[in-house]
Design a protein around this motif. Structure first.
Motif, mmCIF file in Angstrom:
data_model
loop_
_atom_site.group_PDB
_atom_site.id
_atom_site.type_symbol
_atom_site.label_atom_id
_atom_site.label_comp_id
_atom_site.label_asym_id
_atom_site.label_seq_id
_atom_site.Cartn_x
_atom_site.Cartn_y
_atom_site.Cartn_z
ATOM 1 N N GLN A 134 -47.988 -18.813 -31.967
ATOM 2 C CA GLN A 134 -49.062 -17.915 -31.614
ATOM 3 C C GLN A 134 -50.201 -18.561 -31.039
ATOM 4 O O GLN A 134 -50.836 -18.357 -30.039
ATOM 5 N N GLU A 135 -50.773 -19.691 -31.816
ATOM 6 C CA GLU A 135 -51.448 -20.456 -31.727
ATOM 7 C C GLU A 135 -51.225 -21.452 -30.282
ATOM 8 O O GLU A 135 -52.398 -21.496 -29.408
ATOM 9 N N LEU B 62 -52.960 -20.134 -22.774
ATOM 10 C CA LEU B 62 -53.676 -19.050 -22.116
ATOM 11 C C LEU B 62 -55.064 -19.760 -21.379
ATOM 12 O O LEU B 62 -55.579 -19.687 -20.467
ATOM 13 N N ALA C 263 -51.890 -18.895 -27.325
ATOM 14 C CA ALA C 263 -53.197 -18.770 -26.985
ATOM 15 C C ALA C 263 -54.025 -19.938 -26.665
ATOM 16 O O ALA C 263 -54.638 -19.878 -25.388
#
Length: 81
Positions: A49-50, A56, A53
């Protein structure tokens, strides 16, 4: 004033939007694998997830640079008079 042609082509929004998912995905994968490599020297491994992020965020400048390159190739292949 004389008109000097722009040496750095500016990509259009459609090209940026089309390439952004690829740039963000590549940045996320590279961040995750870099964290795995840095774990060999004691740093912690990023969660997926990190990495997504971070991808992105880092995907935007990477996509901008790649889209400028593609736009330059397009202008070279089909110059406008």
């Amino acid at each position: 004033m004389s008109a000097v042609p722009d040496s750095k082509p500016r990509p259009g929004w459609r090209l940026l939007v089309a390439l952004y998912p690829f740039g963000a995905g590549a940045a996320a994968v590279n961040l995750f694998f870099a964290s795995l490599i840095f774990s060999w020297i004691g740093w912690r491994v990023m969660t997926p997830q990190e990495a997504v992020a971070g991808g992105l965020v880092l995907g935007l400048p990477a996509t901008w640079a790649f889209a400028r390159h593609i736009k330059g190739l397009m202008d070279k292949a089909e110059p406008r008079e």
